[in-house]
Design an enzyme around this catalytic site. Sequence first.
Site, short mmCIF file in Angstrom:
data_model
loop_
_atom_site.label_atom_id
_atom_site.label_comp_id
_atom_site.label_asym_id
_atom_site.label_seq_id
_atom_site.Cartn_x
_atom_site.Cartn_y
_atom_site.Cartn_z
CG ASP A 45 -1.62 1.25 1.50
OD1 ASP A 45 -2.30 1.72 0.56
OD2 ASP A 45 -1.53 1.80 2.62
CG ASP A 60 -2.00 7.53 0.36
OD1 ASP A 60 -1.12 8.39 0.26
OD2 ASP A 60 -2.83 7.28 -0.53
CD GLU A 70 -4.21 9.47 4.23
OE1 GLU A 70 -4.61 10.59 3.86
OE2 GLU A 70 -4.47 8.43 3.61
N GLY A 118 -9.97 10.25 -2.46
CA GLY A 118 -10.20 11.67 -2.21
C GLY A 118 -11.53 12.19 -2.75
CG HIS A 168 -9.64 14.45 -5.94
ND1 HIS A 168 -9.00 13.66 -6.87
CD2 HIS A 168 -9.18 14.04 -4.72
CE1 HIS A 168 -8.22 12.80 -6.24
NE2 HIS A 168 -8.31 13.01 -4.95
CB THR A 171 -2.11 2.87 -3.75
OG1 THR A 171 -2.49 4.03 -3.02
CG2 THR A 171 -1.80 3.28 -5.17
CB THR A 203 -3.39 7.82 -3.67
OG1 THR A 203 -3.43 9.22 -3.90
CG2 THR A 203 -2.01 7.30 -4.00
CG ASN A 207 -1.36 11.87 -5.62
OD1 ASN A 207 -1.07 12.85 -6.27
ND2 ASN A 207 -2.44 11.81 -4.87
C1 XBP Z 1 -5.58 6.05 1.20
C2 XBP Z 1 -6.63 6.95 0.76
C3 XBP Z 1 -6.33 7.99 -0.19
C4 XBP Z 1 -5.70 9.25 0.26
C5 XBP Z 1 -6.01 10.33 -0.75
O1 XBP Z 1 -6.09 4.72 1.20
O2 XBP Z 1 -7.75 6.80 1.12
O3 XBP Z 1 -7.58 8.35 -0.65
O4 XBP Z 1 -6.22 9.60 1.52
O5 XBP Z 1 -5.75 9.93 -2.03
P1 XBP Z 1 -5.14 3.45 1.05
P2 XBP Z 1 -6.51 10.63 -3.29
O6 XBP Z 1 -3.85 3.79 1.72
O7 XBP Z 1 -5.87 2.38 1.80
O8 XBP Z 1 -4.97 3.13 -0.39
O9 XBP Z 1 -6.99 11.98 -2.85
O10 XBP Z 1 -5.47 10.72 -4.38
O11 XBP Z 1 -7.66 9.75 -3.69
MG MG Z 2 -3.04 3.06 3.46
#
Ligand code: XBP
Ligand code: MG
Length: 263
Positions: A17, A19, A26, A60, A89, A129, A131, A135
């Site tokens: 993963d 984020d 975050e 997001g 976004h 992921t 995102t 990113n």
């Molecule tokens: C992480 C997320 C992402 C980020 C924002 O989830 O939920 O949405 O917070 O990313 P994970 P975007 O780590 O479980 O994949 O704004 O680019 O969507």
């Molecule tokens: Mg995560």
Amino acid sequence: MPLNVASTPQLQLLIFDVDGTLADTEEAHRLAFNQAFAEAGLDWHWDVELYRELLAVTGGKERILHYMRQYRPDWRPGAPAADFAAELHAAKTAHYHALVERGGVALRPGILRLLTAARAEGLRLAIATTTSLSNVLALLTTTIGPEAPAWFDCIAAGDVVGAKKPAPDIYRYCLEQLRMAPEQCLAIEDSANGLRSAMAAGLTTLVTANLYTRDDDFSGAAMLLDHLGEPDCPCSPSISELAGRPFVDVEFLHRLHGRYRAA
Ligand code: XBP
Ligand code: MG
């Protein structure tokens, strides 16, 4: 601890993963959302406590739409809600890139060491992921270098699947792209949504929690740690009994995978 790994498929692929797992992103995401809101003339502000709640919704755009419905039910955008959220976004993503490219996000302990060792020891690498790909590329190139994206045989990201985590789709997509069975892989996640996604795809999952996710329900994880650790920065709880070392290395992942699959 006795290990029965004889009949277990060999671990061949690590799926990370991004984020909260590769890096504590975050806070940068939260700041970028708030910058986009201010730029759009909105009086919205997501503080840490609110953002912790909002993280229950992955993605997001989906998070913005959820906030509009749940926290601003009387507010009406001047465009269809999905279009408005997408535009907001896009602005947030530009702010996020700027933050990352200024060096505002660092890799978590043990990540670069483990990626490097895994490559040297013949394990394949992938990413799954929520995102966006842009990113992920910004993060990898800023924190490691321009060569880093090529370390991963598959970067499964964002809207490439319809249903985001906790749905298993992004992990299944990654496995399909690489023609791998879940039994040959191990996922590394930081959140309950990520764990549920990986487990629903049949993956052994190591969780490294962080400040935003440490109170999540991690039932079913192969192991829960605070981070991967470094020789001078031990992970907690101690894994020395299983690993012989105070940090996660490739040998430890083989053992963890074998133990989980044999159970
Ligand atoms: C992480 C997320 C992402 C980020 C924002 O989830 O939920 O949405 O917070 O990313 P994970 P975007 O780590 O479980 O994949 O704004 O680019 O969507
Ligand atoms: Mg995560």
